[in-house]
Design an enzyme around this catalytic site. Sequence first.
Site, PDB file in Angstrom:
ATOM      1  CG  ASP A  32       3.608   1.035   2.801  1.00  0.00           C
ATOM      2  OD1 ASP A  32       3.551   0.356   1.762  1.00  0.00           O
ATOM      3  OD2 ASP A  32       2.627   1.703   3.213  1.00  0.00           O
ATOM      4  CB  SER A  33       3.708   3.910  -0.705  1.00  0.00           C
ATOM      5  OG  SER A  33       2.496   3.403  -0.184  1.00  0.00           O
ATOM      6  CE1 TYR A  81       6.550   4.211  -3.330  1.00  0.00           C
ATOM      7  CE2 TYR A  81       6.826   1.982  -2.480  1.00  0.00           C
ATOM      8  CZ  TYR A  81       7.278   3.282  -2.599  1.00  0.00           C
ATOM      9  OH  TYR A  81       8.454   3.645  -1.999  1.00  0.00           O
ATOM     10  N   GLY A  82       0.858   2.072  -6.225  1.00  0.00           N
ATOM     11  CA  GLY A  82       0.086   1.147  -7.064  1.00  0.00           C
ATOM     12  C   GLY A  82       0.017   1.510  -8.538  1.00  0.00           C
ATOM     13  CB  CYS A 107       5.388  -1.896   0.529  1.00  0.00           C
ATOM     14  SG  CYS A 107       4.685  -1.285  -1.005  1.00  0.00           S
ATOM     15  CB  THR A 112       3.075  -2.008  -4.501  1.00  0.00           C
ATOM     16  OG1 THR A 112       1.708  -2.014  -4.086  1.00  0.00           O
ATOM     17  CG2 THR A 112       3.170  -1.540  -5.930  1.00  0.00           C
ATOM     18  CB  CYS A 136      -2.600  -3.278  -0.489  1.00  0.00           C
ATOM     19  SG  CYS A 136      -2.164  -1.549  -0.179  1.00  0.00           S
ATOM     20  CB  THR A 137       0.773  -2.948   4.256  1.00  0.00           C
ATOM     21  OG1 THR A 137       1.375  -1.942   3.441  1.00  0.00           O
ATOM     22  CG2 THR A 137       1.560  -4.240   4.160  1.00  0.00           C
ATOM     23  CG  HIS A 138      -2.162   1.864   2.475  1.00  0.00           C
ATOM     24  ND1 HIS A 138      -0.928   1.584   1.963  1.00  0.00           N
ATOM     25  CD2 HIS A 138      -2.139   3.179   2.834  1.00  0.00           C
ATOM     26  CE1 HIS A 138      -0.181   2.690   1.980  1.00  0.00           C
ATOM     27  NE2 HIS A 138      -0.899   3.661   2.514  1.00  0.00           N
TER      28      HIS A 138
HETATM   29  N1  DGL Z   1       0.821  -0.348   1.085  1.00  0.00           N
HETATM   30  C1  DGL Z   1       1.413  -0.707  -0.145  1.00  0.00           C
HETATM   31  C2  DGL Z   1       1.188  -2.136  -0.532  1.00  0.00           C
HETATM   32  O1  DGL Z   1       1.187  -2.995   0.356  1.00  0.00           O
HETATM   33  C3  DGL Z   1       1.412   0.314  -1.254  1.00  0.00           C
HETATM   34  C4  DGL Z   1       0.135   0.992  -1.595  1.00  0.00           C
HETATM   35  C5  DGL Z   1       0.288   2.102  -2.588  1.00  0.00           C
HETATM   36  O2  DGL Z   1       0.998   3.057  -2.296  1.00  0.00           O
HETATM   37  O3  DGL Z   1      -0.323   2.017  -3.657  1.00  0.00           O
HETATM   38  O4  DGL Z   1       1.063  -2.481  -1.685  1.00  0.00           O
END
Ligand code: DGL
Length: 267
Positions: free
Chosen positions: A16-17, A48-49, A79, A81, A189-191
């Site tokens: 992931d990022s 990453y977004g 991730c 993204t 988004c996994t965050h």
């Molecule tokens: N956690 C990631 C996702 O699921 C990336 C978030 C990011 O870095 O913008 O999209």
Amino acid sequence: MNILNTTNNNPIAFFDSGVGGLTVYSKFRKKLSNENCLYFGDTKHLPYGNKTKEELISYAKFILDFFKEKQVKAVVIACNTSSSAAYDSIKDSYDFKIYPIIQSCAKILSELPINRLGIFATQATIKSGVYESEIKKYNPNMVIYPQSCHNWVNIVESKAQDSKENIKIVKDDLDKMLKNNPDKMVLGCTHYPYLLDVLSKFCPKDKFIDPAEYFVDYIIEDLTNLNLLNTENHIGYEKMYVSANPEQFKLAAEMFYHVKSEVEVIN
Ligand code: DGL
């Protein structure tokens, strides 16, 4: 794909990022503790977004090349993204199995007994339209409400989700989405599962879907079918890598997953 059974005890890798992918990894680890696991947080390129498709493809290639050297048996794109921007371009370039979160969960989401589905995700994921197109492959009648959430990843990575200002940012985005009257909302988004406590102050928790739940079951089922599960009777090792700021990564991870091992920096 010709996957040799001799790879069973090789590691499975996640990326992931940043810390977001740990929401997937921690669930997987809990269910299959004897698997050997690698995790890469691409913290140098976080978030990453707001990156272009070309940038996201090159980050994914770098990470998969790194995992290839480590002789992984499978890679989990934890991730959204990267799954939306890079998976199609890289999927045929490696001889190990690759699991992208969006494409792996779309069928399950499309079969939910609902009509109106909200999707919260990063700018790049929403712009790609991949959530919508993947779900509609299986259920063209599902009405999808995509919404990008610009600041949510930074709020999580800086562990600042309880500040008044950030609660307001999250609430405003949620209010915008609620105007569509969705039956459920995907944390795409996994965050974002890190923000569930904040979100559920304003809306019942069971309205939100963390696709990681489905994703991990999907991966385990597939590894089982491919006869790729680890056969050792032990607690599998875990190795963590980041592309920058290992201390910050460890700190942010702590909210959700206790990183016991050293975090190695890879450039
Ligand atoms: N956690 C990631 C996702 O699921 C990336 C978030 C990011 O870095 O913008 O999209």
